[in-house]
Write a protein that holds these residues in place. Structure first.
Motif, PDB file in Angstrom:
ATOM      1  N   THR A   5       0.807  -1.216   0.000  1.00  0.00           N
ATOM      2  CA  THR A   5       0.000   0.000   0.000  1.00  0.00           C
ATOM      3  C   THR A   5       0.847   1.276   0.000  1.00  0.00           C
ATOM      4  O   THR A   5       0.303   2.362  -0.098  1.00  0.00           O
ATOM      5  N   ARG A   6       2.148   1.135   0.118  1.00  0.00           N
ATOM      6  CA  ARG A   6       3.021   2.311   0.170  1.00  0.00           C
ATOM      7  C   ARG A   6       4.230   2.099  -0.718  1.00  0.00           C
ATOM      8  O   ARG A   6       4.622   0.974  -1.000  1.00  0.00           O
ATOM      9  N   ALA A   7       4.825   3.219  -1.129  1.00  0.00           N
ATOM     10  CA  ALA A   7       6.019   3.153  -1.968  1.00  0.00           C
ATOM     11  C   ALA A   7       7.049   4.143  -1.457  1.00  0.00           C
ATOM     12  O   ALA A   7       6.710   5.149  -0.836  1.00  0.00           O
ATOM     13  N   PHE A  34       5.105   3.099  10.184  1.00  0.00           N
ATOM     14  CA  PHE A  34       4.698   2.036   9.264  1.00  0.00           C
ATOM     15  C   PHE A  34       5.723   0.907   9.266  1.00  0.00           C
ATOM     16  O   PHE A  34       6.928   1.139   9.179  1.00  0.00           O
ATOM     17  N   ARG A  35       5.237  -0.313   9.348  1.00  0.00           N
ATOM     18  CA  ARG A  35       6.065  -1.507   9.215  1.00  0.00           C
ATOM     19  C   ARG A  35       5.330  -2.446   8.277  1.00  0.00           C
ATOM     20  O   ARG A  35       4.133  -2.650   8.396  1.00  0.00           O
ATOM     21  N   GLY A  36       6.034  -2.985   7.331  1.00  0.00           N
ATOM     22  CA  GLY A  36       5.404  -3.903   6.395  1.00  0.00           C
ATOM     23  C   GLY A  36       6.043  -3.797   5.028  1.00  0.00           C
ATOM     24  O   GLY A  36       7.066  -3.138   4.840  1.00  0.00           O
ATOM     25  N   ARG A  37       5.418  -4.438   4.070  1.00  0.00           N
ATOM     26  CA  ARG A  37       5.941  -4.463   2.704  1.00  0.00           C
ATOM     27  C   ARG A  37       5.705  -3.118   2.035  1.00  0.00           C
ATOM     28  O   ARG A  37       4.666  -2.491   2.228  1.00  0.00           O
ATOM     29  N   ILE A  38       6.668  -2.694   1.238  1.00  0.00           N
ATOM     30  CA  ILE A  38       6.543  -1.467   0.454  1.00  0.00           C
ATOM     31  C   ILE A  38       7.050  -1.729  -0.955  1.00  0.00           C
ATOM     32  O   ILE A  38       7.772  -2.686  -1.193  1.00  0.00           O
ATOM     33  N   ALA A  39       6.665  -0.870  -1.864  1.00  0.00           N
ATOM     34  CA  ALA A  39       7.202  -0.897  -3.222  1.00  0.00           C
ATOM     35  C   ALA A  39       8.381   0.061  -3.273  1.00  0.00           C
ATOM     36  O   ALA A  39       8.387   1.081  -2.586  1.00  0.00           O
ATOM     37  N   ILE A  40       9.375  -0.268  -4.064  1.00  0.00           N
ATOM     38  CA  ILE A  40      10.513   0.622  -4.273  1.00  0.00           C
ATOM     39  C   ILE A  40      10.373   1.229  -5.657  1.00  0.00           C
ATOM     40  O   ILE A  40      10.276   0.512  -6.651  1.00  0.00           O
ATOM     41  N   HIS A  41      10.359   2.555  -5.722  1.00  0.00           N
ATOM     42  CA  HIS A  41      10.242   3.276  -6.980  1.00  0.00           C
ATOM     43  C   HIS A  41      11.599   3.887  -7.317  1.00  0.00           C
ATOM     44  O   HIS A  41      12.157   4.637  -6.528  1.00  0.00           O
ATOM     45  N   ALA A  42      12.130   3.519  -8.465  1.00  0.00           N
ATOM     46  CA  ALA A  42      13.382   4.111  -8.946  1.00  0.00           C
ATOM     47  C   ALA A  42      13.011   5.198  -9.946  1.00  0.00           C
ATOM     48  O   ALA A  42      12.356   4.927 -10.950  1.00  0.00           O
TER      49      ALA A  42
END
Length: 84
Positions: A5-7, A34-42
């Motif tokens: 849900t976050r990047a 926030f703790r959890g999975r995130i997306a990485i945006h390059a």
């Protein structure tokens, strides 16, 4: 598995290093709970070549156990035609 849900936007080469597991810490000036999975945006900016040269000297933010993998990855990322 929870949905992402976050990047986090990170410039290369750091974004790539985070994704392949060679960089596990990213410092920011703001706090988050926030703790959890995130997306990485390059971003679309070109990679920071001075970072490549600096890290070939000795990667300060990469655990020593990953240093050899880090150097090989960076060499392939910035000089893909050279054998690593």
């Amino acid at each position: 598995m929870e949905p992402i849900t976050r990047a986090l936007s990170v410039r290369n080469p750091w974004a790539s290093l985070i994704v392949v597991g060679l960089k596990g810490i990213e410092n920011r000036t703001w706090n988050t709970n926030f703790r959890g999975r995130i997306a990485i945006h390059a971003g679309s900016r070109p990679p920071m070549l001075d970072a490549y040269e600096q890290f070939l000297e000795g990667p300060p933010l990469v655990p020593r156990a990953n240093a050899a993998r880090f150097r090989k990855y960076m060499k392939q990322a910035f000089h893909p035609t050279e054998s690593g």
